[in-house]
Design an enzyme around this catalytic site. Structure first.
Site, mmCIF file in Angstrom:
data_model
loop_
_atom_site.group_PDB
_atom_site.id
_atom_site.type_symbol
_atom_site.label_atom_id
_atom_site.label_comp_id
_atom_site.label_asym_id
_atom_site.label_seq_id
_atom_site.Cartn_x
_atom_site.Cartn_y
_atom_site.Cartn_z
ATOM 1 N N GLY A 308 0.831 -1.199 0.000
ATOM 2 C CA GLY A 308 0.000 0.000 0.000
ATOM 3 C C GLY A 308 0.868 1.252 0.000
ATOM 4 O O GLY A 308 1.971 1.267 -0.558
ATOM 5 N N SER A 309 0.395 2.283 0.712
ATOM 6 C CA SER A 309 0.968 3.633 0.548
ATOM 7 C C SER A 309 2.417 3.806 1.000
ATOM 8 O O SER A 309 3.072 4.756 0.580
ATOM 9 C CB SER A 309 0.098 4.651 1.268
ATOM 10 N N THR A 310 2.924 2.949 1.875
ATOM 11 C CA THR A 310 4.343 3.093 2.243
ATOM 12 C C THR A 310 5.208 2.914 0.995
ATOM 13 O O THR A 310 6.327 3.419 0.920
ATOM 14 C CB THR A 310 4.787 2.047 3.293
ATOM 15 N N PHE A 311 4.652 2.203 -0.006
ATOM 16 C CA PHE A 311 5.399 1.963 -1.234
ATOM 17 C C PHE A 311 5.484 3.220 -2.105
ATOM 18 O O PHE A 311 6.313 3.291 -3.015
ATOM 19 C CB PHE A 311 4.747 0.827 -2.023
ATOM 20 N N LYS A 312 4.641 4.217 -1.809
ATOM 21 C CA LYS A 312 4.688 5.470 -2.585
ATOM 22 C C LYS A 312 6.074 6.115 -2.463
ATOM 23 O O LYS A 312 6.464 6.912 -3.304
ATOM 24 C CB LYS A 312 3.591 6.425 -2.119
#
Ligand SMILES: [Zn+2]
Length: 647
Positions: A308-312
């Site tokens: 999810g968003s930590t991968f942004k």
């Protein structure tokens, strides 16, 4: 004297010939025995004439970074018998079965074996051994033996691992470093005759060689803070499980790796689930093994999840490095983004983020910004960075069973796959892979190898071997790394990561809420990744909470957990707070105690919190409070919020 007759001569010749033949055969036999059968016979004679008593070596200790023992060896005893010397086998069997708490039949069977020496029980406590020794029964032998002890029982259980009956490492560090830790067995040789009686009392002792120690990067204090924090979080959120990993992003040394639920290393075959424990005996052997393997599993490295968003962070760093975006670039979020033939929503949909710079886009965790970046990079470049950041390989951590990323084949990546991947969906990685990638973004661009083992030492503290993990490859420019530190710090100070904000500390990070597969099952993983101090990160941590009940948003659920962890470990690590002018005005020591607002009406709960000057956040659309977080009685920072769950 009569001359010998021809008959006699013939007879004599025959006898001589026979003797010669016999001697020849005998010589042949001796040669055969000495050469062909020598080894076998020697072994038989040796076994008959000596009683071979093995002496266990002291298994080396596993130490934390400050030399504290986290797996140590204690001297215990082993009880054996010499069957030939036992006069009353029934009496001895009775006595030993009683004092050693064993079945009579089992002992009796051993006592009657036709061997020189048979071991009855190992790892017998010294007090019991002393009692047996005092009795001085002929034929009973008390030897020294060793036992593995884990002084912190449940702490870091899935990481340290444990040993089997033969002192061989089974999982974790105990298995990985077994060759260094185990040492070599010694022997006591006693000469006996064929009946097993000692010929003389001189014993030859071949001393055991003790194992080496493993010095790890684990800090037992940080590990305990991590364990305490994740336990509290999993229990209060009634989650399936939780993970905290803390490492040094500069060199990959792991300070803590905590999985909760954990298990007692001193009793690793006792299941940690009370429900399972109550029906344990009714389970098949396979069911029992599966349950134990599940309990021993180190989810931090053995399992993958959708980040999810930590991968942004990864999409951001790749885009900055490729020059397809600058911190000032502008974007516009109208609540969704069209990718191929699909309308993919921003998490804020139907509301929008409107006009925003790239930095604000990261702070807002706005999905359309990252879908746009994914398009600018293109699938091929995007995959190049997946490789560069190490998602297609193991991190190289010195633990077994590490998983690697699971993703679409490049040729199957269309606009929709690229769009979803760019904000962290439709592929799987391990939490440790993510930490490794983000470390490179804040350490000047170097891809580290996360690891636990640092060196092998002997009992005098001499270093036998420094454990090496190879050169750290530079995968990002200094400029990109500097920019990422600044951007990720602003996420915590101003953006969605503000629940980990601690006055005086410059912390960078990113939150995530991952929906578990299958979609729409209502199961989520809330996570939060941080590093500090932002300008020169010495510590990086990730918190994952698997299937929290009630609110599941990363910032809301994992944020306060991360804050609690950092509040404990940063001062411990000697990272002193530096207050800004604005922060200096904040009353430093004031903390709020969370009041009990559960089971009240929403209106009453809001009034109580307002009176106490505690900020709050409401989850759900109901009129009545069902739950609160943190629980009543907890002390929180004055800028922390209480979350009110309503129905
Ligand atoms: Zn948006």
């Amino acid at each position: 004297m009569e001359k010998p007759s021809i008959f006699m001569k013939k007879k004599l010749l025959f006898v001589l010939f026979s003797i010669q033949l016999f001697v020849l055969v005998l010589i042949g036999r001796v040669i055969y025995i000495q050469t062909v059968k020598a080894d076998e016979l020697q072994k038989m004679a040796y076994e008959q004439q000596t009683r071979d008593r093995l002496i266990s070596p002291d298994r080396g200790s596993i130490l934390d970074r400050n030399g504290t023992g986290i797996a140590v060896t204690e001297t215990v005893n082993a009880i054996s018998v010499i069957p030939a010397q036992i006069k009353d086998k029934d009496y001895v069997s009775n006595y030993l079965s009683e004092v050693l708490e064993m079945e009579y039949d089992e002992v009796f069977e051993k006592v009657n074996q036709k061997v020189a020496l048979v071991r009855i029980k190992t790892k017998v406590d010294s007090e019991i051994a002393m009692e047996i020794r005092k009795k001085d029964i002929e034929g009973i032998v008390v030897d020294e033996d060793v036992k593995r002890i884990y002084p912190y029982s449940n702490i870091a259980s899935q990481v340290i691992g444990f040993v089997g009956k033969d002192n061989q490492g089974i999982i974790g560090l105990e298995a990985k470093y077994d060759e260094y830790l185990k040492g070599e067995e010694g022997k006591i040789l006693t000469l006996t005759d064929s009946k097993g009686l000692e010929v003389d009392s001189t014993q030859e002792r071949i001393a055991p060689i003790d194992g080496y120690n493993l010095v790890t990067s684990i800090d037992i204090i940080i590990q305990q803070y991590a364990e305490q924090t994740i336990k509290k979080a999993v229990e209060s959120k009634k989650a399936q499980k939780g993970i905290i990993i803390v490492l040094n992003p500069q060199n990959g040394e792991i300070y803590a790796m905590a999985n909760y639920p954990n298990f007692d290393l001193n009793n690793p075959f006792v299941i940690n689930d009370s429900e399972l424990l109550s029906i344990w005996d009714t389970l098949s052997e396979k069911e029992q093994n599966d349950a134990l393997n599940q309990m021993w599993r180190n989810t931090a490295i053995n399992d993958t999840y959708e980040p999810g968003s930590t991968f942004k962070t990864v999409t951001s760093a790749a885009s900055l490095e490729e020059g397809v975006v600058t911190p000032e670039s502008t974007f516009f979020c109208n609540g969704y983004h069209i990718a191929g033939d699909r309308m993919i929503k921003c998490w804020r949909y139907p509301r929008t983020h409107g006009a925003q710079t790239f930095v604000q886009g990261v702070q807002n965790s706005c999905n359309p910004v990252f879908m746009e970046l994914g398009e600018r990079l293109g699938a091929e470049k995007f995959y190049e960075y997946m490789d560069k950041f190490g998602f297609n390989e193991k991190t190289g951590i010195d633990l077994s069973g590490e998983a690697v990323g699971i993703m679409h084949k490049l040729e199957n990546v269309g606009p929709v796959e690229l769009a979803t991947m760019s904000f962290g969906q439709s592929f799987q990685i391990t939490p440790l892979q993510l930490l490794r990638a983000v470390s490179s973004m804040v350490n000047g661009g170097y891809l580290i190898t996360p690891h636990i083992g640092c060196k092998i030492t002997d009992n005098e503290g001499n270093v036998i071997k420094e454990l090496e993990y190879g050169e750290n490859e530079k995968i990002l420019s200094d400029k990109t790394s500097e920019q990422m530190k600044v951007i990720l710090e602003s996420v915590v100070s101003e953006g969605t990561g503000n629940k980990a904000y601690i006055p005086g500390y410059r912390i960078g990070g990113k939150t995530a809420t991952s929906e578990k597969l299958p979609r729409r099952s209502g199961k989520y993983i809330a996570s939060f990744l941080t590093f500090a101090p932002a300008e020169n990160p010495q510590v990086m941590a990730i918190v994952l909470i698997d299937e929290p009940q009630g609110t599941y948003y990363g910032g809301t659920v994992a944020g306060p957990v991360m804050q609690e962890l950092l509040l404990n470990i940063l001062p411990y690590m000697g990272i002193e707070p530096v207050y800004s002018e604005k922060e200096k005005e904040l009353p430093e020591t004031v903390k709020n105690t969370v009041p009990d607002i559960s089971n009240l009406s929403l209106a009453d709960a809001k009034n109580i919190l307002k009176e106490s000057n505690i900020e709050f956040e409401i989850q759900g659309e109901g009129e009545n409070v069902t739950k609160q977080f943190p629980p009543a009685g907890e002390t929180i920072n004055i800028d922390s919020k209480v979350i009110i769950y309503t129905q």
